[in-house]
Write a protein that holds these residues in place. Sequence first.
Motif, PDB file in Angstrom:
ATOM      1  N   ASN A   1       0.838  -1.206   0.000  1.00  0.00           N
ATOM      2  CA  ASN A   1       0.000   0.000   0.000  1.00  0.00           C
ATOM      3  C   ASN A   1       0.872   1.255   0.000  1.00  0.00           C
ATOM      4  O   ASN A   1       0.566   2.240  -0.675  1.00  0.00           O
ATOM      5  CB  ASN A   1      -0.920  -0.015   1.228  1.00  0.00           C
ATOM      6  N   ASP A   2       1.967   1.207   0.735  1.00  0.00           N
ATOM      7  CA  ASP A   2       2.908   2.329   0.742  1.00  0.00           C
ATOM      8  C   ASP A   2       3.825   2.296  -0.477  1.00  0.00           C
ATOM      9  O   ASP A   2       3.889   3.263  -1.243  1.00  0.00           O
ATOM     10  CB  ASP A   2       3.767   2.299   2.017  1.00  0.00           C
ATOM     11  N   THR A   3       4.542   1.166  -0.643  1.00  0.00           N
ATOM     12  CA  THR A   3       5.630   1.144  -1.636  1.00  0.00           C
ATOM     13  C   THR A   3       5.137   1.238  -3.074  1.00  0.00           C
ATOM     14  O   THR A   3       5.840   1.756  -3.938  1.00  0.00           O
ATOM     15  CB  THR A   3       6.485  -0.136  -1.495  1.00  0.00           C
ATOM     16  N   GLU A   4       3.932   0.727  -3.340  1.00  0.00           N
ATOM     17  CA  GLU A   4       3.429   0.796  -4.718  1.00  0.00           C
ATOM     18  C   GLU A   4       2.648   2.080  -4.992  1.00  0.00           C
ATOM     19  O   GLU A   4       2.045   2.244  -6.051  1.00  0.00           O
ATOM     20  CB  GLU A   4       2.573  -0.450  -5.015  1.00  0.00           C
ATOM     21  N   GLY A   5       2.659   2.984  -4.022  1.00  0.00           N
ATOM     22  CA  GLY A   5       2.120   4.318  -4.295  1.00  0.00           C
ATOM     23  C   GLY A   5       0.651   4.514  -3.952  1.00  0.00           C
ATOM     24  O   GLY A   5       0.114   5.611  -4.119  1.00  0.00           O
ATOM     25  N   TRP A   6      -0.022   3.468  -3.447  1.00  0.00           N
ATOM     26  CA  TRP A   6      -1.474   3.588  -3.232  1.00  0.00           C
ATOM     27  C   TRP A   6      -1.830   4.509  -2.062  1.00  0.00           C
ATOM     28  O   TRP A   6      -2.851   5.207  -2.104  1.00  0.00           O
ATOM     29  CB  TRP A   6      -2.103   2.206  -3.039  1.00  0.00           C
TER      30      TRP A   6
ATOM     31  N   ILE B   1       7.738   2.844  -5.653  1.00  0.00           N
ATOM     32  CA  ILE B   1       9.199   2.815  -5.612  1.00  0.00           C
ATOM     33  C   ILE B   1       9.712   1.378  -5.682  1.00  0.00           C
ATOM     34  O   ILE B   1      10.916   1.146  -5.578  1.00  0.00           O
ATOM     35  CB  ILE B   1       9.743   3.480  -4.328  1.00  0.00           C
ATOM     36  N   GLN B   2       8.799   0.413  -5.868  1.00  0.00           N
ATOM     37  CA  GLN B   2       9.198  -0.991  -5.741  1.00  0.00           C
ATOM     38  C   GLN B   2      10.152  -1.432  -6.846  1.00  0.00           C
ATOM     39  O   GLN B   2      10.864  -2.412  -6.690  1.00  0.00           O
ATOM     40  CB  GLN B   2       7.956  -1.897  -5.685  1.00  0.00           C
ATOM     41  N   ASN B   3      10.179  -0.705  -7.957  1.00  0.00           N
ATOM     42  CA  ASN B   3      11.053  -1.118  -9.061  1.00  0.00           C
ATOM     43  C   ASN B   3      12.309  -0.273  -9.188  1.00  0.00           C
ATOM     44  O   ASN B   3      13.015  -0.364 -10.191  1.00  0.00           O
ATOM     45  CB  ASN B   3      10.266  -1.074 -10.371  1.00  0.00           C
ATOM     46  N   VAL B   4      12.572   0.582  -8.193  1.00  0.00           N
ATOM     47  CA  VAL B   4      13.779   1.416  -8.245  1.00  0.00           C
ATOM     48  C   VAL B   4      15.005   0.504  -8.098  1.00  0.00           C
ATOM     49  O   VAL B   4      15.100  -0.287  -7.158  1.00  0.00           O
ATOM     50  CB  VAL B   4      13.761   2.485  -7.131  1.00  0.00           C
ATOM     51  N   THR B   5      15.929   0.608  -9.022  1.00  0.00           N
ATOM     52  CA  THR B   5      17.099  -0.285  -9.033  1.00  0.00           C
ATOM     53  C   THR B   5      18.341   0.414  -8.472  1.00  0.00           C
ATOM     54  O   THR B   5      18.407   1.651  -8.412  1.00  0.00           O
ATOM     55  CB  THR B   5      17.428  -0.716 -10.477  1.00  0.00           C
TER      56      THR B   5
END
Lengths: 331, 331
Positions: A204-209, A237-241
């Motif tokens: 819910n937080d990390t995927e921006g919801w 931000i879950q896909n930030v590398t």
Amino acid sequence: MKRIHVAIAGFGGVGRAVASLLLSRRNRYRGFYGVDVRLVAVCGSKAGIASAEGLEPNQLDGMLEGLSGPEFVMAAKPDVLIEAGPSNFRTGAPGYGYIGSALDAGIHAIVISKGALVFDGKGLRDRARETGAFLKVSGATAAALPTIDLLEYNLKGCEFVRIEGILNATTNFLLSAMMDQGMSFDDALAKAQQGGFAESDPRNDTEGWDTASKLLILANFGLNAGLAMDDIMVDGIQNVTGAQIGAWKDAGLVPKLIGAITREARTYKATVGVQALPKSDVFSQVAGKNKAIRITTDTMGEIVTVGCGAEPLATASASLKDFEHILMATR
Amino acid sequence: MKRIHVAIAGFGGVGRAVASLLLSRRNRYRGFYGVDVRLVAVCGSKAGIASAEGLEPNQLDGMLEGLSGPEFVMAAKPDVLIEAGPSNFRTGAPGYGYIGSALDAGIHAIVISKGALVFDGKGLRDRARETGAFLKVSGATAAALPTIDLLEYNLKGCEFVRIEGILNATTNFLLSAMMDQGMSFDDALAKAQQGGFAESDPRNDTEGWDTASKLLILANFGLNAGLAMDDIMVDGIQNVTGAQIGAWKDAGLVPKLIGAITREARTYKATVGVQALPKSDVFSQVAGKNKAIRITTDTMGEIVTVGCGAEPLATASASLKDFEHILMATR
């Protein structure tokens, strides 16, 4: 002296902080507004307690099983309901039932949980308008950080060109850890979960919801934008590398998860996603658990507000700001 | 439709911007507040023009010599006076006469110039209280940057532990030039004077008096602190040396002229002076002509607001925010 009866639905950490702060400010309410504030009912999901004469702090641990739900709260005949329960964006429950019952009865509602506001904010606003009850939502939109207030009060008269916010503390904390300590997303998340800054299911937080929910409430309550969640382009931000983090560092940029609302002719466009900002941008200094909002106007230029208070006290205090605004408007 | 009659005293750049913006928003006032706003009189120090039916923009260049002063303005029977004249802190003139006459007659006053508020803010507040007129001062305290608003509205219910502000654009511009371009105080000042960012006699800004004036108004109107100018320890930037600038640069610090109000038991202590801040402090990013305020509270933590709008439009817009607050409170 005029009595004001308050009920609180939802009695976790935030609800308890609201009760405690409200009772500690009773002298203030007498002195500033000439009202005798009584806490006539509180309940969680399973238990509650009510008193027509008003509850004292030492009574709040004596909640009885089975005393819960909108009917229990309405039976205490509050003038103001403060809703501080859990959030479910798909059903609005349990807040939706409490808030709706209150508004239909002309009882002012101060909402802290976002679920019902995302689920059917428009319906609740319509019901409030019908009975003339106030529906206040500061606690649901970044709490101690003023957001809707700025649109409705401080920048009154302006046209709003663009609103941007760093509205989620968990993702801001994670991005700071990835940038400053060179941690991977997974390692930063594990550390935040150990420290209690991230949920066990953090999506819910990390995927921006969570950011999108606050943005939606801000757009609909502050700008009357009439947006639905499906209208918002949401990325997290879950896909930030690690490679991206390195590139931003090399370029002297600082990544932030930003929710943005932009005016486009007669409509508004809303997006949530990571932006990399130069260090001269005040937003780049909004570190750790701080939140921030930037509002660009036609005649007052650009206003940035940054804030962070210790929880749950800050959120409780934001909801009681709403309470005083109701006292001001109804005296 | 209810008519609201407005008069403007002081007709330089800011007064003209107020008139123009007010007239351009007449449809907004009709739609949102159901009022028909008419500009019934404007005057500068020597000339003015009045119309019971309301002035149109093209009439504002037809001012007649001799039509000026509180009697001229009061004869137009305004409901609201907007005062935008020059500031004299030692006599309060000419604003004091206009504002006092309005308040005594129960006419709401929106004040942009600081002179009268510094000269006798307490007296003016007392006179407003006596007739029930509003006395609003957003335009006199950092204009588009919300300051008193934050205390009175957004942080309602909090105790205020400390307030700090970067309240003067000229000194902020000069300090930025000294730090970033290695200029001496004298060279930076000469450049600012050439660019029109500093007065030919810059001491009101550079010696900290403008900051102190805004701080005084903020303390007395926002906190009811009861301070006089003599209670404030005031230092400016005029004695900042090249050696100090070098030492701050070496230490990674950024100097800012800061006005601060600190609560001490039942009283407030106010100071104006240069502080060198670390780059992690949001205040250090408040560059050039930006202004900022930081408010530390008991229950909502710390709020920082940064803002800058193009003048004179931003100040005009701030005064018309006050105007809408009056419309909201009186409908």
